[in-house]
Design a protein around this motif. Structure first.
Motif, PDB file in Angstrom:
ATOM      1  N   SER A  26     -42.815-101.635  40.385  1.00  0.00           N
ATOM      2  CA  SER A  26     -41.446-101.707  40.897  1.00  0.00           C
ATOM      3  C   SER A  26     -40.690-102.691  40.029  1.00  0.00           C
ATOM      4  N   PRO A  27     -39.407-102.424  39.734  1.00  0.00           N
ATOM      5  CA  PRO A  27     -38.634-103.398  38.954  1.00  0.00           C
ATOM      6  C   PRO A  27     -38.458-104.725  39.686  1.00  0.00           C
ATOM      7  N   LEU A  28     -38.756-104.744  40.981  1.00  0.00           N
ATOM      8  CA  LEU A  28     -38.676-105.975  41.753  1.00  0.00           C
ATOM      9  C   LEU A  28     -39.862-106.908  41.500  1.00  0.00           C
ATOM     10  N   MET A  29     -40.932-106.371  40.906  1.00  0.00           N
ATOM     11  CA  MET A  29     -42.173-107.127  40.787  1.00  0.00           C
ATOM     12  C   MET A  29     -42.661-107.147  39.347  1.00  0.00           C
ATOM     13  N   SER A  30     -43.485-108.134  39.034  1.00  0.00           N
ATOM     14  CA  SER A  30     -44.117-108.220  37.719  1.00  0.00           C
ATOM     15  C   SER A  30     -45.333-107.296  37.664  1.00  0.00           C
ATOM     16  N   PRO A  31     -45.769-106.906  36.454  1.00  0.00           N
ATOM     17  CA  PRO A  31     -47.095-106.300  36.345  1.00  0.00           C
ATOM     18  C   PRO A  31     -48.149-107.284  36.854  1.00  0.00           C
ATOM     19  N   LEU A  32     -49.178-106.782  37.473  1.00  0.00           N
ATOM     20  CA  LEU A  32     -50.224-107.655  38.017  1.00  0.00           C
ATOM     21  C   LEU A  32     -50.818-108.555  36.936  1.00  0.00           C
ATOM     22  N   VAL A  33     -50.911-108.061  35.719  1.00  0.00           N
ATOM     23  CA  VAL A  33     -51.510-108.859  34.648  1.00  0.00           C
ATOM     24  C   VAL A  33     -50.630-110.053  34.283  1.00  0.00           C
ATOM     25  N   TRP A  34     -49.311-109.936  34.476  1.00  0.00           N
ATOM     26  CA  TRP A  34     -48.441-111.099  34.248  1.00  0.00           C
ATOM     27  C   TRP A  34     -48.769-112.196  35.252  1.00  0.00           C
ATOM     28  N   ASP A  35     -48.884-111.827  36.538  1.00  0.00           N
ATOM     29  CA  ASP A  35     -49.213-112.827  37.554  1.00  0.00           C
ATOM     30  C   ASP A  35     -50.533-113.513  37.241  1.00  0.00           C
ATOM     31  N   LEU A  36     -51.511-112.738  36.799  1.00  0.00           N
ATOM     32  CA  LEU A  36     -52.833-113.292  36.511  1.00  0.00           C
ATOM     33  C   LEU A  36     -52.762-114.384  35.449  1.00  0.00           C
ATOM     34  N   ALA A  37     -52.103-114.120  34.320  1.00  0.00           N
ATOM     35  CA  ALA A  37     -52.025-115.121  33.265  1.00  0.00           C
ATOM     36  C   ALA A  37     -51.065-116.252  33.628  1.00  0.00           C
ATOM     37  N   HIS A  38     -50.014-115.941  34.381  1.00  0.00           N
ATOM     38  CA  HIS A  38     -49.084-116.979  34.831  1.00  0.00           C
ATOM     39  C   HIS A  38     -49.802-118.002  35.710  1.00  0.00           C
ATOM     40  N   ILE A  39     -50.682-117.532  36.587  1.00  0.00           N
ATOM     41  CA  ILE A  39     -51.475-118.427  37.424  1.00  0.00           C
ATOM     42  C   ILE A  39     -52.267-119.402  36.543  1.00  0.00           C
ATOM     43  N   GLY A  40     -52.927-118.875  35.522  1.00  0.00           N
ATOM     44  CA  GLY A  40     -53.689-119.723  34.625  1.00  0.00           C
ATOM     45  C   GLY A  40     -52.812-120.674  33.836  1.00  0.00           C
TER      46      GLY A  40
END
Length: 438
Positions: free
Chosen positions: A43-57
């Motif tokens: 969804s354009p409202l959300m990031s790709p899941l892989v972005w969240d994963l690396a952002h967390i790190g």
């Protein structure tokens, strides 16, 4: 007198447990789908899941390794890619993001080093390290992104990727529909919750007029009555902005609902099912919550009213950490931590009831309030302005109480969430209130 060494060890254990719990959840949310699903934008409202994963790190590296421990940057070249303020969500799929396996290795490398830092931490010296604040902040940050990733799972199309047991069935709630909250002062916010974030601080006294508040959140059944009565077709229930929004976007029911003959269906994590009448309504925006309250002859509670209903104990004239007292949440108190993938029926969790008799104030659904997101008197941004301060103002409305998707580390009686009044993909519901006749 308490032994400081014992206090430090207890803090260390809590921090380790909170970080591990968050990472286990992150792993679940990113390992249950294949690589194309991780890199896609659902969804354009959300990031790709892989972005969240690396952002967390990356956030963990910046705060625990660099700010707390003074280490050299591991991957300084990626800081900009994972800066949430530099790149809006809609743009993130076009960035040269770390591929899934590399993102996993990076986050794991950071975590290993962070646990070494935690093992040696003294929990004193600076505000960032006092009482383990930085470690608690990072655990909360990861859990907040876990909730964001769970929202992405709800938005994605395709077969179900996540499963969880349903909440225990309970008898239909037959208690009083509303509770009287007495007028008078109470202490709002906190100055001594070690891991409270800046917008929860400082503690201060607020005067509240007497009011009545719903015992439980508004249910699907009662919200369906609003729909059946033409609630989405009658402009008098809506603010001018809300009416324009629902007309412009052809909104006629909560997000993920659709009508099929004589019944309402909803899509929930890849499964289509009948809308359960006794669950709190979910996926409504602030405008919808406000319109329903007007239709019902009531209003949304203010943020101050909500917190008094949730924390005030008249027996001791004090504000507790949670509706049930100061003890940490258990499965008997509230529906938290993605233990279930849905709200529990209205009236569940009697052990989590407030002294005034209000239920489900913590967990199940985030609850919209009528209040704008504003600083408390004496607010000081910490450790960075972008966490809270840049969102203050009339553009964002406050939500309280958490949802089934919130972990206990990121949910307490003082915790404040905020979002735009148009947002519906979040796990949002509400309860209503009315002023008491004097």
């Amino acid at each position: 007198m308490t032994d400081p060494a014992l206090d430090a060890e207890a803090l260390r254990e809590r921090a380790v447990a909170s970080l591990i719990t968050a990472r286990d959840r992150t792993t679940l949310l990113t390992s249950c789908v294949d690589e194309p699903e991780l890199t896609a934008q659902h969804s354009p409202l959300m990031s790709p899941l892989v972005w969240d994963l690396a952002h967390i790190g990356n956030q963990e590296e910046q705060w625990l390794l660099r700010a707390v421990a003074g280490h050299e940057a591991i991957r300084p070249e990626i800081d900009g890619l994972y800066d949430a303020f530099e790149h809006p969500r809609a743009e993130r799929p076009s960035l040269p993001l770390l591929p899934p396996d590399e993102a996993r290795r990076y986050a794991a490398d950071v975590r290993g080093r962070a646990l070494d830092v935690l093992e040696a931490a003294a929990f004193d010296g600076t505000r960032l390290t006092e009482a383990g604040f930085a470690f608690g902040m990072i655990a909360q940050h990861e859990q907040q992104h876990d909730e964001t990733m769970l929202i992405t799972h709800q938005l994605r199309r395709g077969p179900r990727a996540l499963t969880a047991p349903d909440p225990e069935p309970v008898p239909l709630f037959t208690g009083p529909s509303e509770v009287l909250v007495p007028g008078g002062p109470f202490t709002m916010g906190t100055s001594d919750e070690p891991w409270a974030l800046d917008n929860e601080r400082p503690a201060h006294r607020r005067e509240v007029a007497p009011f009545r508040i719903d015992t439980t959140p508004v249910t699907n059944a009662t919200y369906q009555a609003f729909i059946a009565d033409g609630g989405y077709d009658e402009p008098r229930w809506w603010t001018a902005e809300g009416w324009a929004h629902v007309r412009r976007n052809a909104i006629t029911a909560p997000l993920f609902w659709r009508r099929d003959g004589g019944q309402w269906l909803r899509r929930r994590f890849g499964v289509t099912e009948a809308v359960p009448p006794d669950e709190p309504v979910l996926h409504v925006c602030w405008y919808e919550a406000d319109a329903y309250a007007r239709w019902a002859g009531r209003r949304l509670p203010t943020e101050t009213e909500w917190e008094k209903a949730a924390r005030y104990d008249p027996a001791g004239d004090r504000s507790a950490r949670y509706p049930w007292g100061d003890a940490e949440p258990t499965p008997e108190h509230a529906n938290l931590g993605q233990r279930h993938l849905r709200p529990a029926p209205a009236g569940s969790y009697p052990a989590g009831e407030s002294p005034l008799g209000v239920r489900q104030l913590i967990g199940d659904v985030w609850e919209w309030t009528s209040s704008d997101f504003l600083p408390y008197p004496g607010f000081r941004a910490f450790p960075y302005k972008e966490y809270s301060e840049v969102f203050f103002g009339p553009g964002h409305k406050v939500l309280r109480g958490g949802s089934f998707a919130v972990d206990a580390v990121a949910c307490r009686g003082t915790f404040r969430n905020w979002d735009l009044p148009v947002r519906r993909q979040i796990f949002s519901g509400f309860r209503t209130a009315r002023s008491e006749e004097i």
